[in-house]
Design a protein around this motif. Sequence first.
Motif, PDB file in Angstrom:
ATOM      1  N   ASP A   7      47.451  -0.063 -80.895  1.00  0.00           N
ATOM      2  CA  ASP A   7      48.614   0.167 -81.757  1.00  0.00           C
ATOM      3  C   ASP A   7      48.451   1.350 -82.707  1.00  0.00           C
ATOM      4  OD1 ASP A   7      49.928  -1.985 -80.615  1.00  0.00           O
ATOM      5  OD2 ASP A   7      49.207  -3.399 -82.137  1.00  0.00           O
ATOM      6  N   LEU A   8      47.292   2.030 -82.633  1.00  0.00           N
ATOM      7  CA  LEU A   8      47.052   3.171 -83.511  1.00  0.00           C
ATOM      8  C   LEU A   8      46.609   4.374 -82.683  1.00  0.00           C
ATOM      9  CD1 LEU A   8      47.061   4.192 -86.409  1.00  0.00           C
ATOM     10  CD2 LEU A   8      44.710   3.371 -86.647  1.00  0.00           C
ATOM     11  N   PRO A   9      47.584   5.144 -82.170  1.00  0.00           N
ATOM     12  CA  PRO A   9      47.253   6.301 -81.338  1.00  0.00           C
ATOM     13  C   PRO A   9      46.537   7.399 -82.131  1.00  0.00           C
ATOM     14  CG  PRO A   9      49.640   5.876 -81.342  1.00  0.00           C
ATOM     15  CD  PRO A   9      49.010   4.958 -82.331  1.00  0.00           C
ATOM     16  N   GLU A  10      45.846   8.245 -81.423  1.00  0.00           N
ATOM     17  CA  GLU A  10      45.166   9.407 -81.999  1.00  0.00           C
ATOM     18  C   GLU A  10      46.153  10.227 -82.836  1.00  0.00           C
ATOM     19  OE1 GLU A  10      41.846  12.094 -82.366  1.00  0.00           O
ATOM     20  OE2 GLU A  10      41.847  10.208 -81.261  1.00  0.00           O
ATOM     21  N   GLY A  11      45.724  10.618 -84.041  1.00  0.00           N
ATOM     22  CA  GLY A  11      46.558  11.435 -84.919  1.00  0.00           C
ATOM     23  C   GLY A  11      47.558  10.661 -85.746  1.00  0.00           C
ATOM     24  N   HIS A  39      43.932  -5.464-101.718  1.00  0.00           N
ATOM     25  CA  HIS A  39      44.029  -5.467-103.187  1.00  0.00           C
ATOM     26  C   HIS A  39      44.838  -4.265-103.652  1.00  0.00           C
ATOM     27  CE1 HIS A  39      40.609  -2.977-102.177  1.00  0.00           C
ATOM     28  NE2 HIS A  39      40.714  -2.407-103.355  1.00  0.00           N
ATOM     29  N   VAL A  40      44.858  -3.204-102.845  1.00  0.00           N
ATOM     30  CA  VAL A  40      45.712  -2.023-103.006  1.00  0.00           C
ATOM     31  C   VAL A  40      46.149  -1.625-101.605  1.00  0.00           C
ATOM     32  CG1 VAL A  40      44.552  -1.178-105.093  1.00  0.00           C
ATOM     33  CG2 VAL A  40      43.779  -0.401-102.848  1.00  0.00           C
ATOM     34  N   PRO A  41      47.234  -0.855-101.457  1.00  0.00           N
ATOM     35  CA  PRO A  41      47.591  -0.373-100.127  1.00  0.00           C
ATOM     36  C   PRO A  41      46.491   0.555 -99.595  1.00  0.00           C
ATOM     37  CG  PRO A  41      49.425  -0.133-101.652  1.00  0.00           C
ATOM     38  CD  PRO A  41      48.228  -0.490-102.467  1.00  0.00           C
ATOM     39  N   ILE A  42      46.179   0.409 -98.319  1.00  0.00           N
ATOM     40  CA  ILE A  42      45.145   1.208 -97.656  1.00  0.00           C
ATOM     41  C   ILE A  42      45.744   1.837 -96.407  1.00  0.00           C
ATOM     42  CG2 ILE A  42      42.921   1.096 -96.445  1.00  0.00           C
ATOM     43  CD1 ILE A  42      42.181  -1.225 -98.309  1.00  0.00           C
ATOM     44  N   SER A  43      45.387   3.095 -96.162  1.00  0.00           N
ATOM     45  CA  SER A  43      45.789   3.791 -94.935  1.00  0.00           C
ATOM     46  C   SER A  43      44.614   3.798 -93.978  1.00  0.00           C
ATOM     47  CB  SER A  43      46.161   5.250 -95.215  1.00  0.00           C
ATOM     48  OG  SER A  43      47.293   5.352 -96.008  1.00  0.00           O
ATOM     49  N   VAL A  44      44.889   3.490 -92.716  1.00  0.00           N
ATOM     50  CA  VAL A  44      43.877   3.566 -91.672  1.00  0.00           C
ATOM     51  C   VAL A  44      44.321   4.662 -90.712  1.00  0.00           C
ATOM     52  CG1 VAL A  44      42.643   2.337 -89.855  1.00  0.00           C
ATOM     53  CG2 VAL A  44      43.375   1.114 -91.917  1.00  0.00           C
ATOM     54  N   PHE A  45      43.426   5.612 -90.460  1.00  0.00           N
ATOM     55  CA  PHE A  45      43.725   6.779 -89.630  1.00  0.00           C
ATOM     56  C   PHE A  45      42.882   6.770 -88.370  1.00  0.00           C
ATOM     57  CE2 PHE A  45      44.664   7.896 -93.972  1.00  0.00           C
ATOM     58  CZ  PHE A  45      45.840   8.623 -93.887  1.00  0.00           C
ATOM     59  N   HIS A  46      43.452   7.296 -87.288  1.00  0.00           N
ATOM     60  CA  HIS A  46      42.725   7.493 -86.038  1.00  0.00           C
ATOM     61  C   HIS A  46      42.784   8.984 -85.730  1.00  0.00           C
ATOM     62  CE1 HIS A  46      42.497   6.664 -81.415  1.00  0.00           C
ATOM     63  NE2 HIS A  46      41.376   7.175 -81.899  1.00  0.00           N
ATOM     64  N   THR A  47      41.645   9.642 -85.819  1.00  0.00           N
ATOM     65  CA  THR A  47      41.603  11.073 -85.559  1.00  0.00           C
ATOM     66  C   THR A  47      40.238  11.466 -85.014  1.00  0.00           C
ATOM     67  OG1 THR A  47      41.987  13.282 -86.491  1.00  0.00           O
ATOM     68  CG2 THR A  47      40.969  11.661 -87.946  1.00  0.00           C
ATOM     69  N   GLU A  48      40.243  12.386 -84.091  1.00  0.00           N
ATOM     70  CA  GLU A  48      39.017  12.889 -83.470  1.00  0.00           C
ATOM     71  C   GLU A  48      38.145  11.756 -82.936  1.00  0.00           C
ATOM     72  OE1 GLU A  48      37.245  15.642 -86.272  1.00  0.00           O
ATOM     73  OE2 GLU A  48      38.742  17.161 -85.747  1.00  0.00           O
ATOM     74  N   GLY A  49      38.796  10.710 -82.406  1.00  0.00           N
ATOM     75  CA  GLY A  49      38.077   9.589 -81.811  1.00  0.00           C
ATOM     76  C   GLY A  49      37.458   8.609 -82.789  1.00  0.00           C
ATOM     77  N   GLU A  96      45.366  16.331 -89.724  1.00  0.00           N
ATOM     78  CA  GLU A  96      44.826  17.440 -88.955  1.00  0.00           C
ATOM     79  C   GLU A  96      43.308  17.356 -89.046  1.00  0.00           C
ATOM     80  OE1 GLU A  96      44.877  22.259 -88.788  1.00  0.00           O
ATOM     81  OE2 GLU A  96      46.696  21.223 -89.407  1.00  0.00           O
ATOM     82  N   GLY A  97      42.685  17.076 -87.920  1.00  0.00           N
ATOM     83  CA  GLY A  97      41.240  16.869 -87.932  1.00  0.00           C
ATOM     84  C   GLY A  97      40.915  15.693 -88.824  1.00  0.00           C
ATOM     85  N   CYS A  98      39.966  15.870 -89.719  1.00  0.00           N
ATOM     86  CA  CYS A  98      39.557  14.794 -90.632  1.00  0.00           C
ATOM     87  C   CYS A  98      40.214  14.915 -91.998  1.00  0.00           C
ATOM     88  CB  CYS A  98      38.033  14.808 -90.783  1.00  0.00           C
ATOM     89  SG  CYS A  98      37.208  14.241 -89.289  1.00  0.00           S
ATOM     90  N   PHE A  99      41.423  15.474 -92.028  1.00  0.00           N
ATOM     91  CA  PHE A  99      42.126  15.672 -93.288  1.00  0.00           C
ATOM     92  C   PHE A  99      43.543  15.137 -93.179  1.00  0.00           C
ATOM     93  CE2 PHE A  99      38.928  18.893 -92.720  1.00  0.00           C
ATOM     94  CZ  PHE A  99      38.223  18.826 -93.913  1.00  0.00           C
ATOM     95  N   VAL A 100      44.052  14.636 -94.315  1.00  0.00           N
ATOM     96  CA  VAL A 100      45.441  14.206 -94.384  1.00  0.00           C
ATOM     97  C   VAL A 100      46.106  14.966 -95.517  1.00  0.00           C
ATOM     98  CG1 VAL A 100      44.935  12.206 -95.873  1.00  0.00           C
ATOM     99  CG2 VAL A 100      47.034  12.252 -94.503  1.00  0.00           C
ATOM    100  N   GLU A 101      47.311  15.427 -95.248  1.00  0.00           N
ATOM    101  CA  GLU A 101      48.099  16.138 -96.252  1.00  0.00           C
ATOM    102  C   GLU A 101      49.167  15.196 -96.781  1.00  0.00           C
ATOM    103  OE1 GLU A 101      51.413  19.514 -96.034  1.00  0.00           O
ATOM    104  OE2 GLU A 101      49.427  20.225 -95.416  1.00  0.00           O
ATOM    105  N   CYS A 102      49.227  15.058 -98.091  1.00  0.00           N
ATOM    106  CA  CYS A 102      50.214  14.196 -98.731  1.00  0.00           C
ATOM    107  C   CYS A 102      51.621  14.727 -98.441  1.00  0.00           C
ATOM    108  CB  CYS A 102      49.953  14.155-100.228  1.00  0.00           C
ATOM    109  SG  CYS A 102      51.183  13.198-101.134  1.00  0.00           S
ATOM    110  N   PRO A 103      52.556  13.841 -98.103  1.00  0.00           N
ATOM    111  CA  PRO A 103      53.905  14.296 -97.773  1.00  0.00           C
ATOM    112  C   PRO A 103      54.723  14.743 -98.988  1.00  0.00           C
ATOM    113  CG  PRO A 103      53.836  11.912 -97.744  1.00  0.00           C
ATOM    114  CD  PRO A 103      52.420  12.394 -97.964  1.00  0.00           C
TER     115      PRO A 103
END
Length: 105
Positions: A9-13, A21-31, A53-60
């Motif tokens: 349910d979590l594709p690459e990228g 206890h707080v909202p958490i984001s889980v990312f799938h990138t570069e395997g 992008e790679g191992c970085f996330v840009e805030c929207p």
Amino acid sequence: MIRACDVDDLPEGEAVRVLAHVPISVFHTEGEYYAIDDTCSHQDASLADGWVEGCFVECPLHAASFDLRTGKPTCLPAKRPVRTYPVVVSDGAIYVDTAVQEMTA
């Protein structure tokens, strides 16, 4: 540990937002899978809605960028890091260890 989702349910990228206890984001990138606080340290915006992008996330909201491995901001306007959390993959599911929080200075 909390269950985030199935691996399928979590594709690459992509990212998923989970509540702990707080909202958490889980990312799938570069395997790999990474978990960080979902809320940008600059202003209240969901990093799961950002661009990966790679191992970085840009805030929207204001384009602050964070390293998914360390939680450190890589550019302004963010100056403070976000917490990172260990991720475990087991039996086709992704889990976040919310008991262990790392904050880099």
